[in-house]
Design a protein around this motif. Structure first.
Motif, PDB file in Angstrom:
ATOM      1  N   TYR A 489       0.847  -1.195   0.000  1.00 34.83           N
ATOM      2  CA  TYR A 489       0.000   0.000   0.000  1.00 34.83           C
ATOM      3  C   TYR A 489       0.883   1.246   0.000  1.00 34.83           C
ATOM      4  CZ  TYR A 489      -3.261  -3.583   1.713  1.00 34.83           C
ATOM      5  OH  TYR A 489      -4.009  -4.722   1.870  1.00 34.83           O
ATOM      6  N   LEU A 490       1.220   1.713  -1.188  1.00 35.96           N
ATOM      7  CA  LEU A 490       2.214   2.772  -1.314  1.00 35.96           C
ATOM      8  C   LEU A 490       1.748   4.099  -0.724  1.00 35.96           C
ATOM      9  CD1 LEU A 490       4.903   3.796  -2.261  1.00 35.96           C
ATOM     10  CD2 LEU A 490       4.018   3.928  -4.595  1.00 35.96           C
ATOM     11  N   MET A 491       0.506   4.484  -0.962  1.00 35.82           N
ATOM     12  CA  MET A 491       0.037   5.762  -0.419  1.00 35.82           C
ATOM     13  C   MET A 491       0.117   5.788   1.105  1.00 35.82           C
ATOM     14  SD  MET A 491      -3.265   6.919  -2.705  1.00 35.82           S
ATOM     15  CE  MET A 491      -3.395   8.469  -1.816  1.00 35.82           C
ATOM     16  N   ILE A 492      -0.206   4.660   1.737  1.00 37.33           N
ATOM     17  CA  ILE A 492      -0.188   4.621   3.203  1.00 37.33           C
ATOM     18  C   ILE A 492       1.242   4.605   3.729  1.00 37.33           C
ATOM     19  CG2 ILE A 492      -1.109   3.455   5.257  1.00 37.33           C
ATOM     20  CD1 ILE A 492      -3.174   4.680   3.344  1.00 37.33           C
ATOM     21  N   LYS A 493       2.160   4.072   2.962  1.00 35.34           N
ATOM     22  CA  LYS A 493       3.575   4.175   3.360  1.00 35.34           C
ATOM     23  C   LYS A 493       3.957   5.635   3.553  1.00 35.34           C
ATOM     24  CE  LYS A 493       5.018   0.112   0.667  1.00 35.34           C
ATOM     25  NZ  LYS A 493       5.824  -0.327  -0.484  1.00 35.34           N
ATOM     26  N   HIS A 494       3.543   6.474   2.597  1.00 36.82           N
ATOM     27  CA  HIS A 494       3.894   7.891   2.693  1.00 36.82           C
ATOM     28  C   HIS A 494       3.168   8.561   3.851  1.00 36.82           C
ATOM     29  CE1 HIS A 494       6.190   7.365  -0.841  1.00 36.82           C
ATOM     30  NE2 HIS A 494       5.177   7.294  -1.683  1.00 36.82           N
ATOM     31  N   THR A 495       1.938   8.127   4.126  1.00 36.66           N
ATOM     32  CA  THR A 495       1.222   8.648   5.294  1.00 36.66           C
ATOM     33  C   THR A 495       1.975   8.298   6.571  1.00 36.66           C
ATOM     34  OG1 THR A 495      -0.910   8.430   4.171  1.00 36.66           O
ATOM     35  CG2 THR A 495      -0.950   8.585   6.572  1.00 36.66           C
ATOM     36  N   GLN A 496       2.470   7.072   6.658  1.00 35.71           N
ATOM     37  CA  GLN A 496       3.201   6.659   7.852  1.00 35.71           C
ATOM     38  C   GLN A 496       4.554   7.368   7.966  1.00 35.71           C
ATOM     39  OE1 GLN A 496       3.139   2.360   7.495  1.00 35.71           O
ATOM     40  NE2 GLN A 496       1.133   2.217   8.473  1.00 35.71           N
ATOM     41  N   LYS A 497       5.137   7.727   6.830  1.00 35.72           N
ATOM     42  CA  LYS A 497       6.368   8.526   6.879  1.00 35.72           C
ATOM     43  C   LYS A 497       6.099   9.887   7.505  1.00 35.72           C
ATOM     44  CE  LYS A 497       8.709   6.399   2.934  1.00 35.72           C
ATOM     45  NZ  LYS A 497       9.150   6.562   1.528  1.00 35.72           N
ATOM     46  N   ASN A 498       4.918  10.425   7.229  1.00 36.26           N
ATOM     47  CA  ASN A 498       4.582  11.762   7.725  1.00 36.26           C
ATOM     48  C   ASN A 498       4.155  11.758   9.183  1.00 36.26           C
ATOM     49  OD1 ASN A 498       5.103  13.069   5.280  1.00 36.26           O
ATOM     50  ND2 ASN A 498       3.016  12.757   4.528  1.00 36.26           N
ATOM     51  N   ILE A 499       3.380  10.753   9.591  1.00 43.02           N
ATOM     52  CA  ILE A 499       2.788  10.818  10.938  1.00 43.02           C
ATOM     53  C   ILE A 499       3.381   9.819  11.925  1.00 43.02           C
ATOM     54  CG2 ILE A 499       0.614  11.628   9.947  1.00 43.02           C
ATOM     55  CD1 ILE A 499      -0.582   8.893  10.615  1.00 43.02           C
ATOM     56  N   ALA A 500       4.166   8.856  11.431  1.00 44.98           N
ATOM     57  CA  ALA A 500       4.714   7.834  12.336  1.00 44.98           C
ATOM     58  C   ALA A 500       6.228   7.707  12.199  1.00 44.98           C
ATOM     59  CB  ALA A 500       4.043   6.491  12.081  1.00 44.98           C
ATOM     60  N   GLN A 501       6.865   8.811  11.766  1.00 50.67           N
ATOM     61  CA  GLN A 501       8.321   8.829  11.620  1.00 50.67           C
ATOM     62  C   GLN A 501       8.845   7.662  10.780  1.00 50.67           C
ATOM     63  OE1 GLN A 501       6.968   9.225  15.106  1.00 50.67           O
ATOM     64  NE2 GLN A 501       6.714  11.253  14.202  1.00 50.67           N
ATOM     65  N   GLY A 502       8.049   7.270   9.817  1.00 50.62           N
ATOM     66  CA  GLY A 502       8.499   6.232   8.901  1.00 50.62           C
ATOM     67  C   GLY A 502       8.331   4.818   9.401  1.00 50.62           C
ATOM     68  N   ARG A 503       7.665   4.638  10.539  1.00 50.13           N
ATOM     69  CA  ARG A 503       7.427   3.278  11.029  1.00 50.13           C
ATOM     70  C   ARG A 503       6.284   2.671  10.228  1.00 50.13           C
ATOM     71  NH1 ARG A 503       7.698   6.338  15.631  1.00 50.13           N
ATOM     72  NH2 ARG A 503       5.430   6.211  15.905  1.00 50.13           N
ATOM     73  N   TYR A 504       6.537   1.535   9.603  1.00 50.36           N
ATOM     74  CA  TYR A 504       5.523   0.889   8.767  1.00 50.36           C
ATOM     75  C   TYR A 504       4.734  -0.126   9.580  1.00 50.36           C
ATOM     76  CZ  TYR A 504       7.490   2.781   4.414  1.00 50.36           C
ATOM     77  OH  TYR A 504       7.906   3.607   3.404  1.00 50.36           O
ATOM     78  N   ALA A 505       3.448  -0.166   9.330  1.00 50.44           N
ATOM     79  CA  ALA A 505       2.578  -1.147   9.975  1.00 50.44           C
ATOM     80  C   ALA A 505       1.526  -1.575   8.962  1.00 50.44           C
ATOM     81  CB  ALA A 505       1.908  -0.549  11.216  1.00 50.44           C
ATOM     82  N   GLY A 506       1.576  -2.835   8.535  1.00 51.58           N
ATOM     83  CA  GLY A 506       0.553  -3.379   7.665  1.00 51.58           C
ATOM     84  C   GLY A 506       0.525  -2.812   6.269  1.00 51.58           C
TER      85      GLY A 506
END
Length: 612
Positions: A489-506
């Protein structure tokens, strides 16, 4: 003469030109299925998930202009269809859902049980908030009345889905044919028509005065024009008003992308040139588009700050939502409005070069900021999806039908694809549900006499309705599927980069989500398959893939971390503070000198603070 109610239902479908229906059989709709199968004027398309049935009927309508229906059973069979119905509601697509239910003796206002009979529940009540009309047939004589009423309502005013629930004992009952009641729509009186005409004459005259007084006008064309049947009027409008034009994402295929007065698709993921043109205009006329957040950004006060805004929409709540920003609102059918506008333009024509200085400026924006630019370079040995779309443009056939899923397919496609007259581009722009692509291809193919459809999809979206590959295989539909493989899920990867300091989950294989080898999967369904990893692969593969006469899959491998640019994003300053810029200031950020040069009324205070 007595008639079985389910036969009367099938007759209703035939009478209203519903040559194809979508659904899955169950105990709750078995009588309807049996009657449809006995009616040789109708083909029941048997999908493998009710969600897909309710998505397919959307593109069916958008492709051929005919309302069709999904036939769902009771229990989970009807609840499975909800996502597709909500999607149709969001995009104002007229369609009809007929659901089965348990015996009517269990269904009465005093029954407060959670479940009726075996699998029954109050499905029509459940969907009331996402349909224009939802009701249950409780007596045989009301069956055709309710179906006819639902069909009329689905098309009247702002279109949308309607849902009629028919218990199984009603379906199986017999009734004298002349006892079946019929719905008679309300007719618009001559007095009301005259009042509406005078209203439109007044507002169109005022709008033309505003246009004449403007120097930098933009006319934003939305899908509501097509829904109103006014698409054929657009070319005449563009001849008579030589302004700058934009289209909404849902309306891309209404206008030749190469038209000299068309400057693209503005928005949160808009083209940079289109956003500059929108934000620098001094008068905005919006026709048939609801100006959703993906179009206008998150702060309505920052939209076209120096412009007067006139909005034409058939739905009063859409006109009220930004009342503080709109200078003039017109509640009207888009076709009626355009008809009156063109009539007035015969009396008050614009000279060919009336806005020539503005058009020269718009052409400069277009030249300075091409749709595919330096931010779309290939990275890490992968081809960029935007450059892929640019190359794909030249592969289209004159009557190419394209549907997209979400993510890469949606964003890259709607920012880059250029559509010519006779070609179609369709997607879910309101709900934006992953899994839309394959069912959408099904609906479009049946609507075009089992025609060819190009489905742009992603690895994550494919998994949401993967079962419908068998529907494509069963009916031998020439659906060609391009799958952008970006490891999840590429779009959500970028969301997690913005709000979770790049920590990926799922979002990818390492964080819990993986996808299969789609080439092997294609083999399981009997499809030929290709893979594209390099531009050399593109040159070798695309002709064979596009000219294949059977269903086919082509997997395109892209950078699993590729960004979607340009986009409206946050600016992180050196001190850690965040700035949410206005719509013209897209990422990747331009230097401030370039921004100032391209904003005719100066930089917004937020933009002045941004440190690119």
């Amino acid at each position: 003469m007595k008639v079985k109610v389910s036969d009367a239902i099938a007759g209703f479908f035939e009478k209203n030109g519903m040559n194809h229906l979508f659904g899955i059989i169950g105990a709750g709709n078995v009588h309807i299925f049996d009657s449809v199968y006995q009616n040789h004027a109708i083909e029941m398309v048997c999908v493998h998930h009710e969600q897909a049935a309710c998505m397919a009927m959307q593109t069916y309508y958008r492709t051929c202009g005919k309302v069709t229906a999904s036939i769902l059973t009771t229990g989970a069979g009807s609840s499975n269809g909800i996502t597709g119905v909500l999607s149709a509601w969001a995009d104002s697509i007229p369609c009809l859902v007929v659901s089965g239910n348990e015996n009517s003796k269990y269904i009465h206002p005093g029954n407060h049980l959670r479940m009726y009979g075996v699998q029954g529940y109050d499905s029509s009540f459940m969907v009331q908030k996402i349909t224009k009309y939802a009701n249950r047939v409780m007596t045989p004589e009301m069956t055709l009345y309710e179906l006819e009423k639902a069909l009329w309502i689905s098309l009247d005013q702002r279109p949308g889905p309607c849902w009629i629930d028919i218990p199984m004992n009603i379906q199986s009952s017999f009734i004298e044919e002349d006892e079946l009641l019929h719905f008679t729509p309300e007719t618009i009186t001559a007095e009301v028509k005259d009042k509406n005409a005078k209203y439109l004459d007044k507002v169109t005259d005022d709008i033309l005065n505003d246009l004449s007084a403007s120097k930098r006008p933009v006319i934003w064309l939305g899908h509501g024009i097509k829904l109103a049947g006014g698409e054929a009027l657009i070319s005449e409008l563009m001849k008579r008003i030589p302004a700058a034009y934009l289209v909404s994402w849902a309306g891309i295929d209404m206008v030749d992308s190469g038209h000299p007065l068309l400057y693209g698709r503005a928005g949160v993921y808009g083209q940079r040139s289109a956003n500059f043109i929108l934000q620098n205009c001094d008068y905005l006329l919006s026709i048939g588009t609801r100006l959703a957040i993906p179009q206008v950004g998150y702060d309505i006060t920052e939209l076209t700050r120096e412009a007067k805004i006139t909005v034409v929409d058939i739905d009063q709540p859409e006109l009220e939502k930004y009342s503080e920003r709109f200078n003039r609102t017109v509640q009207a059918d888009a076709k009626d409005f355009l008809t009156h506008l063109l009539k007035h333009l015969q009396q008050k024509p614009f000279a060919a070069g009336y806005f020539s200085t503005w058009i020269v400026r718009c052409n400069q924006y277009k030249a300075d900021f091409p749709w595919v630019d330096k931010e779309h370079t290939d990275t890490n040995g992968f081809i960029n999806s935007y450059r892929f779309m640019e190359r794909l443009n030249v592969c289209f056939k004159p009557n190419q039908i394209i549907v997209t899923d979400m993510g890469t397919a949606l964003l890259s496609g709607h920012q880059v694809l250029k559509i010519k007259p006779g070609q179609r581009l369709m997607t879910s722009t309101g709900l934006g549900e992953m899994g839309y692509g394959i069912p959408a291809a099904l609906g479009a193919s049946f609507a075009s006499n089992r025609g060819e459809v190009l489905c742009l999809n992603c690895d994550g979206g494919m998994m949401m309705n993967l079962q419908e590959l068998q529907t494509i295989a069963h009916y031998k539909l020439p659906v060609k599927i391009i799958i952008f493989n970006n490891d999840g899920y590429l779009m959500i990867k970028h969301t997690q980069k913005n709000i979770a300091q790049g920590r990926y989950a799922g979002v990818n294989k390492n964080s819990g989500v993986s996808c299969p080898d789609f080439s092997k999967l294609a083999f399981a369904f009997g499809f030929p398959a290709w893979q594209i990893r390099t531009w050399d692969d593109f040159d070798k593969v695309m002709d064979d893939f596009m000219n294949c006469e059977t269903p086919a899959i082509c997997e395109v491998f892209m950078d699993p971390e590729q960004y979607f640019y340009p986009k409206l994003g946050l600016s992180v300053q050196k001190d850690g503070s965040l700035i949410s810029p206005p719509l013209e200031d897209l990422s990747p950020f331009l230097d401030r000198e370039t921004m100032e040069r391209n904003m005719l009324n100066g930089l917004h205070p937020k933009s002045q603070k941004i440190e690119p």
